[in-house]
Design an enzyme around this catalytic site. Structure first.
Site, PDB file in Angstrom:
ATOM      1  N   GLU A  57      -1.443   5.154  13.215  1.00  0.00           N
ATOM      2  CA  GLU A  57      -1.038   6.348  12.468  1.00  0.00           C
ATOM      3  C   GLU A  57      -1.272   7.604  13.320  1.00  0.00           C
ATOM      4  OE1 GLU A  57      -1.331   8.375   8.022  1.00  0.00           O
ATOM      5  OE2 GLU A  57      -2.867   6.912   8.594  1.00  0.00           O
TER       6      GLU A  57
ATOM      7  N   LYS B  69      -9.323   8.155   1.289  1.00  0.00           N
ATOM      8  CA  LYS B  69      -9.943   6.825   1.199  1.00  0.00           C
ATOM      9  C   LYS B  69     -11.387   6.833   1.686  1.00  0.00           C
ATOM     10  CE  LYS B  69      -5.546   4.295   1.625  1.00  0.00           C
ATOM     11  NZ  LYS B  69      -4.631   5.425   1.872  1.00  0.00           N
TER      12      LYS B  69
ATOM     13  N   PHE C 108       1.707  -3.266   3.990  1.00  0.00           N
ATOM     14  CA  PHE C 108       1.976  -4.584   4.577  1.00  0.00           C
ATOM     15  C   PHE C 108       3.464  -4.895   4.426  1.00  0.00           C
ATOM     16  CE2 PHE C 108      -2.449  -6.770   3.972  1.00  0.00           C
ATOM     17  CZ  PHE C 108      -2.969  -5.965   4.977  1.00  0.00           C
TER      18      PHE C 108
ATOM     19  N   CYS D 229       0.805  -1.225   0.000  1.00  0.00           N
ATOM     20  CA  CYS D 229       0.000   0.000   0.000  1.00  0.00           C
ATOM     21  C   CYS D 229       0.839   1.277   0.000  1.00  0.00           C
ATOM     22  CB  CYS D 229      -0.943  -0.012   1.192  1.00  0.00           C
ATOM     23  SG  CYS D 229      -1.817  -1.569   1.349  1.00  0.00           S
TER      24      CYS D 229
ATOM     25  N   HIS E   6      -2.677   8.064   5.630  1.00  0.00           N
ATOM     26  CA  HIS E   6      -2.923   6.772   4.977  1.00  0.00           C
ATOM     27  C   HIS E   6      -4.372   6.377   5.268  1.00  0.00           C
ATOM     28  CE1 HIS E   6      -1.905   3.108   2.989  1.00  0.00           C
ATOM     29  NE2 HIS E   6      -2.099   2.350   4.045  1.00  0.00           N
TER      30      HIS E   6
END
Length: 411
Positions: free
Chosen positions: A313, A334, A397, A163, A302
């Site tokens: 985060e 997102k 990841f 990602c 993120h």
């Protein structure tokens, strides 16, 4: 003295728009791209929702023969690159092709090709497998196809950091220009993994939201978040050495001034719990730009909408910025388009550029229920604010952390 690097072109294929303008207008309208998965039957799947790209016809962006030899993730990349290159006014007949490079990453490549040909293998035997399976499937082919289609002969790389791919791809392009390897880089990410095995795999990992409500599925930093929603698409930018851009009269959108990367060295899927890896990546990007932490007032997070990511985060931001963390405006793109995996950091980079240009920080759409452990300002509503710097984070990841710092362009 490292060379200055600016953004001169942008292109995007997203679940809420098939161009940068369409995407950005949708962002300002707080549109969400979530809906029932239409690409396959989800009857037996826990996850029913995704952010699919709608209305994309490759033949509108490239010739039929080229499109036929590309899987969807490559088609998305070539389409976004076409917009970016045209937007930049880059005429390859006027350029040294060996000084124009490509850095386009994909986290996964083509699961569609793998599924399709594996079925053939099982049902009809190895002799029926498509001879082009390998070059259609492997994830470097987005960079390869962009290079071939536009005649770009410089450094061509495919960064794969899950990602964090999109951010690393743009960051490595930035470094290539700074260092003098290239004058121009076409950079970004692309992904199309809304397939049976893709969704089943992420579901088995319990990473995907099980919500069936499009308005409450991708809700970063919200207490009721339950996982990310898979998106797809591509975002590509043209990065250029400043003097090269000025010499050809290019319009300049923003300047890239800092890039930082670290590894958590902790776990294959979970970020390190104190946020120290992500904090250090942000710190390196800020140091690279030669500015103070207090100069940063906005972060494009993120912000995946998984429990662990958003919590850790938030901890990373607090760890690095201390008391200043409370002054920061933070949002997650997102919340509208889901997680574009290898393309996520690239579309978030474009979002940062547009926000700097317009002094408009978009809302984290759908954010309603505050989480006492995620207690920063996540832009419940859009903010009109003149911002000089935008810091964009991507965490992948494997413990990959990448941060890139964009600055409002000043001559």
């Amino acid at each position: 003295m490292s060379r200055r690097v600016v953004v001169t072109g942008m292109g995007a294929i997203t679940p809420i728009g098939l161009s940068v303008d369409e995407f950005w207008n949708s962002v300002k309208e707080q549109k969400i791209g979530f809906g029932e998965i239409t690409k396959f039957d989800t009857t037996d799947y826990k996850c029913k929702l995704a952010a699919e790209v709608k209305g994309f016809d490759a033949k509108q962006f490239m010739d039929f023969k080229s499109a036929k030899r590309m899987e969807t993730f490559c088609q998305f990349a070539v389409a976004a690159a076409k917009e970016a290159i045209e937007d930049a006014g880059l005429d390859m007949e006027q350029e040294d092709a060996f000084k124009v490079g490509v850095s386009v990453g994909s986290g996964i490549g083509s699961l569609q090709a793998m599924e399709r040909e594996h079925k053939k293998l099982l049902e009809k035997g190895p002799g029926r497998v498509n001879p082009l399976l390998v070059p259609m499937m492997i994830c470097n082919m987005a960079a390869g196809n962009v290079s071939i289609y536009f005649g770009l002969k410089g450094k061509s790389i495919n960064v794969v950091t899950a990602c964090a791919t999109g951010t690393n791809s743009i960051g490595e392009a930035f470094r290539s220009i700074q260092y003098g390897e290239t004058d121009v880089m076409v950079a970004g990410g692309t992904e199309s993994s809304i397939t049976p095995i893709g969704v089943a795999g992420f579901s088995a990992l319990t990473a995907l939201s099980s919500s069936t409500d499009p308005a409450r599925c991708s809700i970063p930093f919200d207490k009721e978040r339950s996982g990310f929603v898979m998106g797809e698409g591509s975002a590509i930018v043209v990065l250029e050495e400043l003097e090269h851009a000025k010499a050809r009269g290019a319009k300049i959108y923003a300047e890239v001034v800092g890039y930082g990367c670290t590894s958590d060295a902790y776990h294959i899927t979970s970020p390190v719990e104190d946020g120290s890896g992500a904090a250090k990546a942000m710190e390196y990007a800020i140091e690279d730009a030669g500015i103070a932490k207090e100069d940063v007032t906005y972060i494009n997070a993120h912000g995946t909408s998984t429990h662990h990511n958003d919590l850790f985060e938030t901890r990373a931001i607090k760890l690095l910025f201390g008391d200043h963390a409370k002054e920061l405006k933070i949002n997650s793109t997102k919340s509208m388009i889901g997680h574009l995996l290898g393309a996520a950091g690239a579309i978030e980079f474009i979002t940062c550029v547009k926000e700097l240009q317009e002094g408009y920080l978009h809302a984290t759409v759908g954010y309603q229920v505050p989480d006492e452990e995620c207690d920063l300002d996540y832009c419940k509503e859009p903010v009109q604010e003149d911002v000089k710097y935008a810091l964009s984070n991507s965490l992948g990841f494997g413990g990959h952390n990448a941060s890139i710092l964009v600055k409002k362009y000043e001559a």
